[in-house]
Design a protein around this motif. Structure first.
Motif, PDB file in Angstrom:
ATOM      1  N   TYR A 140      -3.403  -2.712  -0.658  1.00 41.70           N
ATOM      2  CA  TYR A 140      -2.079  -2.772  -0.037  1.00 41.70           C
ATOM      3  C   TYR A 140      -1.555  -1.361   0.196  1.00 41.70           C
ATOM      4  N   GLY A 141      -1.756  -0.484  -0.791  1.00 47.84           N
ATOM      5  CA  GLY A 141      -1.351   0.907  -0.630  1.00 47.84           C
ATOM      6  C   GLY A 141      -2.077   1.582   0.516  1.00 47.84           C
ATOM      7  N   LEU A 142      -3.377   1.341   0.628  1.00 51.10           N
ATOM      8  CA  LEU A 142      -4.157   1.901   1.732  1.00 51.10           C
ATOM      9  C   LEU A 142      -3.654   1.380   3.080  1.00 51.10           C
ATOM     10  N   SER A 143      -3.249   0.116   3.117  1.00 53.95           N
ATOM     11  CA  SER A 143      -2.708  -0.466   4.348  1.00 53.95           C
ATOM     12  C   SER A 143      -1.420   0.238   4.765  1.00 53.95           C
ATOM     13  N   LEU A 144      -0.553   0.514   3.801  1.00 54.57           N
ATOM     14  CA  LEU A 144       0.706   1.198   4.099  1.00 54.57           C
ATOM     15  C   LEU A 144       0.457   2.622   4.596  1.00 54.57           C
ATOM     16  N   VAL A 145      -0.457   3.321   3.944  1.00 55.55           N
ATOM     17  CA  VAL A 145      -0.768   4.695   4.368  1.00 55.55           C
ATOM     18  C   VAL A 145      -1.351   4.695   5.777  1.00 55.55           C
ATOM     19  N   SER A 146      -2.244   3.735   6.044  1.00 53.85           N
ATOM     20  CA  SER A 146      -2.866   3.644   7.362  1.00 53.85           C
ATOM     21  C   SER A 146      -1.830   3.339   8.447  1.00 53.85           C
ATOM     22  N   ALA A 147      -0.886   2.448   8.145  1.00 59.95           N
ATOM     23  CA  ALA A 147       0.124   2.043   9.131  1.00 59.95           C
ATOM     24  C   ALA A 147       1.227   3.075   9.295  1.00 59.95           C
ATOM     25  N   SER A 148       1.383   3.974   8.328  1.00 59.86           N
ATOM     26  CA  SER A 148       2.499   4.921   8.360  1.00 59.86           C
ATOM     27  C   SER A 148       2.442   5.862   9.557  1.00 59.86           C
ATOM     28  N   PHE A 157       4.596   7.147   1.357  1.00 55.10           N
ATOM     29  CA  PHE A 157       4.836   7.464  -0.048  1.00 55.10           C
ATOM     30  C   PHE A 157       4.828   6.201  -0.901  1.00 55.10           C
ATOM     31  N   LEU A 158       5.333   5.092  -0.345  1.00 56.21           N
ATOM     32  CA  LEU A 158       5.219   3.810  -1.039  1.00 56.21           C
ATOM     33  C   LEU A 158       3.747   3.447  -1.185  1.00 56.21           C
ATOM     34  N   GLY A 159       2.967   3.720  -0.129  1.00 55.55           N
ATOM     35  CA  GLY A 159       1.532   3.469  -0.193  1.00 55.55           C
ATOM     36  C   GLY A 159       0.860   4.266  -1.288  1.00 55.55           C
ATOM     37  N   TYR A 160       1.215   5.535  -1.414  1.00 52.72           N
ATOM     38  CA  TYR A 160       0.635   6.380  -2.472  1.00 52.72           C
ATOM     39  C   TYR A 160       0.967   5.819  -3.852  1.00 52.72           C
ATOM     40  N   ILE A 161       2.201   5.377  -4.020  1.00 50.93           N
ATOM     41  CA  ILE A 161       2.616   4.825  -5.312  1.00 50.93           C
ATOM     42  C   ILE A 161       1.819   3.562  -5.639  1.00 50.93           C
ATOM     43  N   GLU A 162       1.622   2.686  -4.636  1.00 45.87           N
ATOM     44  CA  GLU A 162       0.864   1.449  -4.852  1.00 45.87           C
ATOM     45  C   GLU A 162      -0.577   1.776  -5.244  1.00 45.87           C
ATOM     46  N   ILE A 163      -1.177   2.775  -4.587  1.00 48.76           N
ATOM     47  CA  ILE A 163      -2.557   3.166  -4.903  1.00 48.76           C
ATOM     48  C   ILE A 163      -2.649   3.695  -6.332  1.00 48.76           C
ATOM     49  N   ILE A 164      -1.703   4.548  -6.717  1.00 51.83           N
ATOM     50  CA  ILE A 164      -1.696   5.101  -8.077  1.00 51.83           C
ATOM     51  C   ILE A 164      -1.545   3.995  -9.113  1.00 51.83           C
ATOM     52  N   CYS A 169      -3.890   0.384 -13.107  1.00 52.49           N
ATOM     53  CA  CYS A 169      -4.198  -1.011 -13.439  1.00 52.49           C
ATOM     54  C   CYS A 169      -5.691  -1.199 -13.683  1.00 52.49           C
ATOM     55  N   ALA A 170      -6.522  -0.485 -12.920  1.00 54.65           N
ATOM     56  CA  ALA A 170      -7.966  -0.582 -13.096  1.00 54.65           C
ATOM     57  C   ALA A 170      -8.394  -0.007 -14.447  1.00 54.65           C
ATOM     58  N   VAL A 171      -7.691   1.032 -14.893  1.00 57.59           N
ATOM     59  CA  VAL A 171      -7.998   1.652 -16.185  1.00 57.59           C
ATOM     60  C   VAL A 171      -7.470   0.817 -17.340  1.00 57.59           C
ATOM     61  N   PHE A 172      -6.304   0.215 -17.142  1.00 58.83           N
ATOM     62  CA  PHE A 172      -5.661  -0.602 -18.186  1.00 58.83           C
ATOM     63  C   PHE A 172      -5.433  -2.022 -17.661  1.00 58.83           C
TER      64      PHE A 172
END
Length: 205
Positions: A140-148, A157-164, A169-172
């Motif tokens: 979803y974050g990648l989608s936002l960055v791509s569409a920005s 920036f919302l996309g970056y936050i979602e990716i982070i 989440c993948a680590v924990f």
């Protein structure tokens, strides 16, 4: 023509070119409502899993199907709300809702999103669902960055936050549910509120 007038004309030309190449009628209120839908849906999923599935989600169980329906409803209402409110905003601004900019935005948003959705369905079919929440956030974050590139640039920036959040989440994975709520719920409300007061309120006034 003095240098100040020349610079002003260049600035106005750049602004017109920017508006013509970007879809700027996205509604901040739709982001707020999408976040609310996500939190309500997450609460429903939490109750279903903990009260009717002993805290464990089985792929072949009835609760899992209800959770999938819950996610589908969140997506449906979020998309429907975005379409309705964005259409209303575009009409007020005298802008076209379906032009080259909006088409590019939709295409660039959907390519990562559909790819991620299909990948998530594949790993769910293989009973590997521990990273599903992380993948939802990341794609979803990648989608936002791509569409920005074709919308208000700040949306990246919302996309970056979602990716982070997805990577965390993948680590924990044990905190996947709460990170999903933070990403799709809380961050949407915060970002939608910022957009609403920065762009929508100015146009209303």
């Amino acid at each position: 023509m003095n240098s100040k007038d020349y610079l002003k004309d260049i600035s106005e030309i750049k602004d017109l070119m920017n508006k013509s190449s970007r879809f700027i009628s996205l509604s901040g209120l739709s982001g707020i409502l999408a976040g609310i839908y996500a939190i309500i849906g997450a609460a429903v999923a939490y109750v279903l899993v903990n009260n009717y599935s002993q805290g464990t989600l089985f792929l072949d169980g009835l609760v899992f199907r209800w959770v999938l329906l819950d996610l589908a409803l969140i997506a449906f209402f979020s998309i429907a709300t975005a379409i309705v409110l964005t259409t209303q905003k575009a009409k007020k601004n005298g802008a076209k809702i379906w032009d080259i900019s909006s088409k590019r935005l939709v295409v660039n948003f959907l390519i990562p999103l559909i790819t991620g959705g299909l990948y998530i369905l594949i790993i769910l079919g293989q009973q590997k669902y521990g990273q599903a929440g992380a993948l939802m956030l990341i794609f979803y974050g990648l989608s936002l960055v791509s569409a920005s590139k074709y919308s208000i640039g700040h949306i990246r920036f919302l996309g970056y936050i979602e990716i982070i959040l997805g990577l965390i989440c993948a680590v924990f994975p044990g905190y996947g549910f709460w990170l999903w709520v933070l990403g799709f719920g809380v961050m949407h409300i915060i970002y939608g509120s910022w957009m609403h007061f920065k762009y929508d309120k100015k146009q209303i006034n």
